[in-house]
Design a protein around this motif. Structure first.
Motif, mmCIF file in Angstrom:
data_model
loop_
_atom_site.group_PDB
_atom_site.id
_atom_site.type_symbol
_atom_site.label_atom_id
_atom_site.label_comp_id
_atom_site.label_asym_id
_atom_site.label_seq_id
_atom_site.Cartn_x
_atom_site.Cartn_y
_atom_site.Cartn_z
ATOM 1 N N UNK A 150 -6.749 -5.664 27.919
ATOM 2 C CA UNK A 150 -7.408 -6.771 27.244
ATOM 3 C C UNK A 150 -6.655 -7.157 25.979
ATOM 4 N N UNK A 151 -6.917 -8.340 25.471
ATOM 5 C CA UNK A 151 -6.197 -8.822 24.291
ATOM 6 C C UNK A 151 -6.579 -8.075 23.020
ATOM 7 N N UNK A 152 -7.662 -7.304 23.080
ATOM 8 C CA UNK A 152 -8.017 -6.502 21.906
ATOM 9 C C UNK A 152 -6.972 -5.422 21.631
ATOM 10 N N UNK A 153 -6.157 -5.096 22.647
ATOM 11 C CA UNK A 153 -5.105 -4.092 22.469
ATOM 12 C C UNK A 153 -3.928 -4.637 21.658
ATOM 13 N N UNK A 154 -3.939 -5.917 21.350
ATOM 14 C CA UNK A 154 -2.842 -6.529 20.599
ATOM 15 C C UNK A 154 -3.055 -6.473 19.091
ATOM 16 N N UNK A 155 -4.024 -5.710 18.649
ATOM 17 C CA UNK A 155 -4.292 -5.631 17.212
ATOM 18 C C UNK A 155 -3.038 -5.156 16.468
ATOM 19 N N UNK A 156 -2.620 -5.929 15.480
ATOM 20 C CA UNK A 156 -1.439 -5.589 14.704
ATOM 21 C C UNK A 156 -0.138 -6.095 15.288
ATOM 22 N N UNK A 157 -0.186 -6.689 16.484
ATOM 23 C CA UNK A 157 1.039 -7.197 17.109
ATOM 24 C C UNK A 157 1.429 -8.541 16.501
ATOM 25 N N UNK A 158 2.710 -8.825 16.508
ATOM 26 C CA UNK A 158 3.227 -10.087 15.970
ATOM 27 C C UNK A 158 3.689 -10.972 17.122
ATOM 28 N N UNK A 159 3.167 -12.179 17.171
ATOM 29 C CA UNK A 159 3.559 -13.140 18.202
ATOM 30 C C UNK A 159 4.920 -13.728 17.839
ATOM 31 N N UNK A 160 5.895 -13.556 18.713
ATOM 32 C CA UNK A 160 7.257 -14.028 18.438
ATOM 33 C C UNK A 160 7.602 -15.330 19.143
ATOM 34 N N UNK A 161 6.872 -15.664 20.203
ATOM 35 C CA UNK A 161 7.155 -16.916 20.901
ATOM 36 C C UNK A 161 6.017 -17.249 21.850
ATOM 37 N N UNK A 162 5.971 -18.509 22.245
ATOM 38 C CA UNK A 162 4.916 -18.980 23.140
ATOM 39 C C UNK A 162 5.499 -20.008 24.097
ATOM 40 N N UNK A 163 5.062 -19.955 25.361
ATOM 41 C CA UNK A 163 5.584 -20.846 26.394
ATOM 42 C C UNK A 163 4.427 -21.523 27.118
ATOM 43 N N UNK A 164 4.598 -22.809 27.344
ATOM 44 C CA UNK A 164 3.625 -23.592 28.098
ATOM 45 C C UNK A 164 3.957 -23.442 29.581
ATOM 46 N N UNK A 165 3.008 -22.979 30.375
ATOM 47 C CA UNK A 165 3.251 -22.740 31.798
ATOM 48 C C UNK A 165 2.660 -23.829 32.686
ATOM 49 N N UNK A 166 2.253 -24.935 32.095
ATOM 50 C CA UNK A 166 1.750 -26.026 32.920
ATOM 51 C C UNK A 166 2.905 -26.679 33.675
ATOM 52 N N UNK A 167 2.617 -27.304 34.835
ATOM 53 C CA UNK A 167 3.682 -27.799 35.729
ATOM 54 C C UNK A 167 4.420 -29.017 35.189
ATOM 55 N N UNK A 168 5.339 -28.764 34.300
ATOM 56 C CA UNK A 168 6.130 -29.810 33.658
ATOM 57 C C UNK A 168 7.598 -29.393 33.730
ATOM 58 N N UNK A 169 8.494 -30.348 33.939
ATOM 59 C CA UNK A 169 9.918 -30.018 34.082
ATOM 60 C C UNK A 169 10.457 -29.283 32.862
ATOM 61 N N UNK A 170 10.152 -29.788 31.676
ATOM 62 C CA UNK A 170 10.690 -29.186 30.463
ATOM 63 C C UNK A 170 10.148 -27.775 30.241
ATOM 64 N N UNK A 171 8.881 -27.547 30.588
ATOM 65 C CA UNK A 171 8.304 -26.207 30.468
ATOM 66 C C UNK A 171 9.033 -25.227 31.384
ATOM 67 N N UNK A 172 9.256 -25.645 32.625
ATOM 68 C CA UNK A 172 9.935 -24.791 33.601
ATOM 69 C C UNK A 172 11.388 -24.557 33.203
ATOM 70 N N UNK A 173 12.041 -25.601 32.758
ATOM 71 C CA UNK A 173 13.446 -25.501 32.364
ATOM 72 C C UNK A 173 13.615 -24.540 31.194
#
Length: 326
Positions: A150-173
């Motif tokens: 579960x996401x509660x296990x991420x306590x203290x973690x630092x988010x380094x990047x995020x990706x959009x996974x919706x069906x878009x060419x630029x997201x996939x590329x």
């Protein structure tokens, strides 16, 4: 005294196929190289034999389905890349249940988190540790929801990047390019159709040797007319007439959108069935770093990850041709 170089620097330079002493391999230049920094960091991590398990860095990948943890080791990185390949393979599947991918780092993970690291591996093949590949090939592994935390296990973690996974060419590329992931024939077809639906038809789409375009026949007549239009414009450079180029490209865009909707249920960057989107979401922007806090209630992200921008439509007046890079 002759020139000197650190042994680990020499190992990296020779592995990369460069000359030992050149401007490209100076320490100042190497320190700007992301792969070099990763190489040094992994070597340092491997040498910390006297550090307990609770002191080692752990990486996490979080989606709407849950969180998977990966150790800071060759095995862990190959397992993480295999999971990212799994996400890329299902990128254009209508039934997939994820829209967002977040990467995290934990400098001082708890023992419980360490025990969850690399739990995707059911049976590790030693050959996977010896080969130079970036993914697991011979090992047995799976990414079921039962293995996710579960996401509660991420306590203290630092988010380094995020990706959009919706069906878009630029997201996939972006996802496949940044992690050097493989592209299946089906995904190449969908990505190419998305590209055409946004930018118009491009001849290099069907000329890709490694990824033949399955819908070449459907666009054959249009491609011939576009070729004639381009030749006509080249033969009359002073003319303001586009010889039907813009209209033909609009027809190509409409055709690509029709195929995407009828065969892949994709419309305007969303999965849709019978005219209705199977999920609704808004594009968000990416923060460089975001600290996961367990105590806070989930809130709508006001400044999430940077959404990939669509490339502009093909304009016949420009001399440069857009390239489809996947």
């Amino acid at each position: 005294m002759g020139k000197q170089i650190q042994l680990q620097d020499a190992a990296y330079i020779l592995k990369a196929g460069w000359k030992l002493f050149s401007r490209r391999t100076s320490l100042e230049t190497l320190q700007k190289d992301k792969q070099y920094r990763e190489f040094i960091r992994h070597n340092e991590a491997a040498g910390r034999n006297n550090v307990s398990d609770e002191g080692k860095r752990v990486y996490a990948v979080a989606t709407d389905e849950g969180v998977l943890f990966f150790s800071d080791s060759g095995k862990g990185m190959k397992t993480r890349n295999s999971y990212l390949q799994h996400l890329a393979d299902s990128f254009f599947n209508f039934s997939k249940g994820v829209e967002t991918l977040k990467l995290y780092e934990m400098e001082i993970p708890s023992r419980q988190v360490m025990e969850l690291a690399d739990n995707s591996i059911d049976k590790l093949a030693k050959s996977d540790l010896r080969n130079a590949g970036t993914q697991l090939r011979k090992s047995e592994f799976s990414f079921t929801k039962e293995k996710m935390a579960g996401k509660e296990m991420l306590e203290g973690a630092v988010c380094t990047d995020k990706y959009d996974l919706r069906p878009d060419y630029n997201n996939f590329d972006r996802l496949t390019k940044e992690f050097n992931l493989g592209i299946s024939p089906r995904n190449y077809d969908v990505a190419s159709l998305l590209y055409i639906s946004e930018n118009g038809y491009a001849g290099h789409v069907v000329a890709d040797y490694f990824h033949p375009f399955s819908y070449e026949y459907e666009f054959r007549d249009l491609a011939e007319k576009l070729d004639d239009s381009i030749k006509a414009r080249q033969s009359a450079p002073m003319s303001l007439h586009d010889f039907g180029y813009a209209a033909l490209q609009m027809e190509a865009k409409v055709m690509a959108r029709d195929i995407l909707q009828s065969e892949f249920h994709i419309t305007d960057g969303e999965f849709r069935l019978s005219g209705k989107a199977n999920r609704t979401s808004q594009r968000t922007k990416t923060p460089e770093k975001c600290l996961f806090q367990q105590s806070k209630e989930p809130e709508p992200e006001k400044s999430g990850c940077q959404a990939a921008k669509h490339v502009s439509s093909v304009v016949p007046q420009k001399k440069e041709k857009k390239q489809l890079i996947i």
